[in-house]
Design a protein around this motif. Sequence first.
Motif, short mmCIF file in Angstrom:
data_model
loop_
_atom_site.label_atom_id
_atom_site.label_comp_id
_atom_site.label_asym_id
_atom_site.label_seq_id
_atom_site.Cartn_x
_atom_site.Cartn_y
_atom_site.Cartn_z
N PRO B 186 0.80 -1.23 0.00
CA PRO B 186 0.00 0.00 0.00
C PRO B 186 0.84 1.28 0.00
O PRO B 186 0.33 2.35 -0.35
CB PRO B 186 -0.81 -0.11 1.30
CG PRO B 186 -0.05 -1.04 2.17
CD PRO B 186 0.65 -1.98 1.24
N VAL B 187 2.11 1.19 0.38
CA VAL B 187 2.93 2.41 0.44
C VAL B 187 3.80 2.56 -0.80
O VAL B 187 3.84 3.62 -1.42
CB VAL B 187 3.80 2.40 1.73
CG1 VAL B 187 4.64 3.66 1.82
CG2 VAL B 187 2.90 2.26 2.97
N GLN B 447 -0.27 0.37 6.88
CA GLN B 447 -0.04 1.73 6.37
C GLN B 447 0.24 2.72 7.50
O GLN B 447 1.16 3.52 7.42
CB GLN B 447 -1.27 2.17 5.57
CG GLN B 447 -0.98 3.34 4.66
CD GLN B 447 -2.05 3.49 3.60
OE1 GLN B 447 -3.08 2.83 3.63
NE2 GLN B 447 -1.82 4.38 2.66
N THR B 448 -0.56 2.64 8.56
CA THR B 448 -0.37 3.60 9.66
C THR B 448 0.93 3.31 10.42
O THR B 448 1.60 4.24 10.87
CB THR B 448 -1.56 3.55 10.63
OG1 THR B 448 -1.84 2.20 10.99
CG2 THR B 448 -2.80 4.17 10.02
N ARG B 450 3.72 2.02 9.12
CA ARG B 450 4.86 2.46 8.32
C ARG B 450 4.91 3.98 8.20
O ARG B 450 5.98 4.59 8.27
CB ARG B 450 4.81 1.79 6.94
CG ARG B 450 5.20 0.32 7.03
CD ARG B 450 4.93 -0.43 5.78
NE ARG B 450 5.72 0.03 4.64
CZ ARG B 450 5.60 -0.47 3.41
NH1 ARG B 450 4.72 -1.43 3.19
NH2 ARG B 450 6.34 -0.02 2.42
N THR B 451 3.75 4.61 8.05
CA THR B 451 3.74 6.07 7.98
C THR B 451 4.24 6.66 9.30
O THR B 451 4.98 7.65 9.32
CB THR B 451 2.31 6.58 7.67
OG1 THR B 451 1.80 5.84 6.57
CG2 THR B 451 2.31 8.06 7.34
#
Lengths: 154, 494
Positions: B186-187, B447-448, B450-451
């Motif tokens: 997703p990233v 996603q959260t 890694r962000t």
Amino acid sequence: MTRQAWRIASATFVLVALAALIESLRYGFLDRLGPGPGFFPTCISVVMGALAVALLWQGGRPEGAPDDADGAVPRGDEAWRVLRVMVGLLAALVLLGPLGFRLTMLLFLLYLPLSLGARSVWAISVLALAGSFGVFHVFYYWLRVPLPVGAFGI
Amino acid sequence: MEALQFWLDGLRVATTPTNLLFALIGSLLGTVIGVLPGIGPAAGTAILIPLTFKLDPIPAIIMLSAIYYGAMYGGTITSVLVNVPGEATSVITCLDGYQMAKRGRAGAALGISAIGSFIGGTVATVALMVVALPLASLALTFGPPEVFALLVVGLSLATSLAGRSMLAALLMMCFGLLLALVGMDPVRGAPRFSFGFAALYDGVGFIPVAMGLYGIGEILLSVERPYQEIIRTKLSSLLPTREEWRRSVGPIGRGTVLGFFLGLIPGVGAVIPTFVAYILEKRVSKHPERFGTGAIEGVAAPETANNAYATGAMVPLLALGIPGSPTLAVLMGAFTINGITPGPLLFREHPDLVWGVIASFYVGNIFLIILNLPLVGLWAKLLEVPYQYLYAGVLLFCIVGAYSTRQSIFDVGLMMLFGVLGYVFRKLDWPLAPAVLALILGPMLEQTLRTSLEMSGGDLGIFVTRPITAAFLILAAVILAGSAMRAMPLRKLA
């Protein structure tokens, strides 16, 4: 019996986790922006492997996993009924592409009730026709949901 | 006042003829699903998703929501009339509901159940209106670390409350997360775990997995020991007596509060509120010995709690994007298929939809009480359909549903594979809910995470230096520790 099944399932998950870990390591754990595509899969694979090993160990202890006599593995008629449904599903999967939805479902809906012991020819026929041609008509023409059409154009 | 204005706008949306029609259809279909043994609400909702493909998002979601709470009520009918719970939340109702039926009070049991469900559902909808908007506003202030920590809390709750082995529940959660990783990263957008299959580039479809695990898995399990013998009871007046009314007021009130608040906690699941409500009533009753012998309180409390829970559980789904039960995870999948992402932005980006759906809960509850009481006899007749035809029909709709989501025969095969897995996991008594919730929450979780780590330059300290994040993670740790302690005496359970 359940305890044995727990052990087999846990061992399978150990292998799945190992395979996932090997695959994850190909994706790159870190990159210049931070965690790479392999970061999360690697973490999950390691945790999953550890849990599967723990469950395997727990399943090996007498008190670790339930040992329900009322079986994890079906026997006799029970097993046959499950097997018949699985065979029907597998056949439907294989035939769906070549024969299309209507013919495949017609055969599936004739086979399944019969194999499970239904004997009313009238009811089986109605179900098979409604479930194959009827459902196709509703989804394909009314709801505009494309269902597979086979080699015979049906 | 703001919520009231939004709700009035939503009511206008919900009461258009089209939306009324779909709420009615959903209520009826949901009741049928609830009535039929072997088809739970999660499987039923998943199977019926294809019916909404060509609908606009608002009627589609209204219909699927109506199926969800309709199923919650439907299970009661067979619990009372034939001592067969249509779905798991109605198991506890059998205890007193069927005993009432044997004493000729089946009508009163169904009547109080419908009325309690209506009151519980309606009051919980009012509470939902009050709670959801502030919660969504609060959630909008969350950054990726807070969202990550919140998701961890949701998953830990789902894990801790499912099944008798916590290790197995955690393993199932990891399995769901691993499935969620299949497809594009997703990233960065790189393909993962696709093994050269183009069909896997888009990931593992949620619908085939949910239909397989719940639909096919349930059918395979049910076909082992299909229902055959039905003990019939007579249906008399549907109205409780004055004394029964008096005894039901307290249980309905307590069931409403309990059900709604348990619904706010992601992962509690629909069964626990019914059991807790029953136990609570038995504790507070002056005559606990009546329970199990046909006490109307034993029907009123769990049935009310059940419907209040169903509405309360919509709060974390709509406001935070966290489904609290497998059925809600399926519903969330349906939102996504319709191009809508549940969560705090939903209230800002699609107010007509979210308030229309909330307002439709009132409409649906009214439909349920108007339709279900007169149609009780008809619903009970459904049990006379031989299982051979019923299961064949359900499998047919599973195949249609799995195929039509992406027009892929590969997905049909995937559904069958997960059907077998679902069957095996049930036999092992390994919970499915953590896997399904992890599958749907996995991409957001990654996603959260890694962000957050990119924000902090890879420093994990970001999760402990932000107060809300730290609080959520401590809460998750406490939940898991508590569950681990509860799981210790497994030998007693085994």
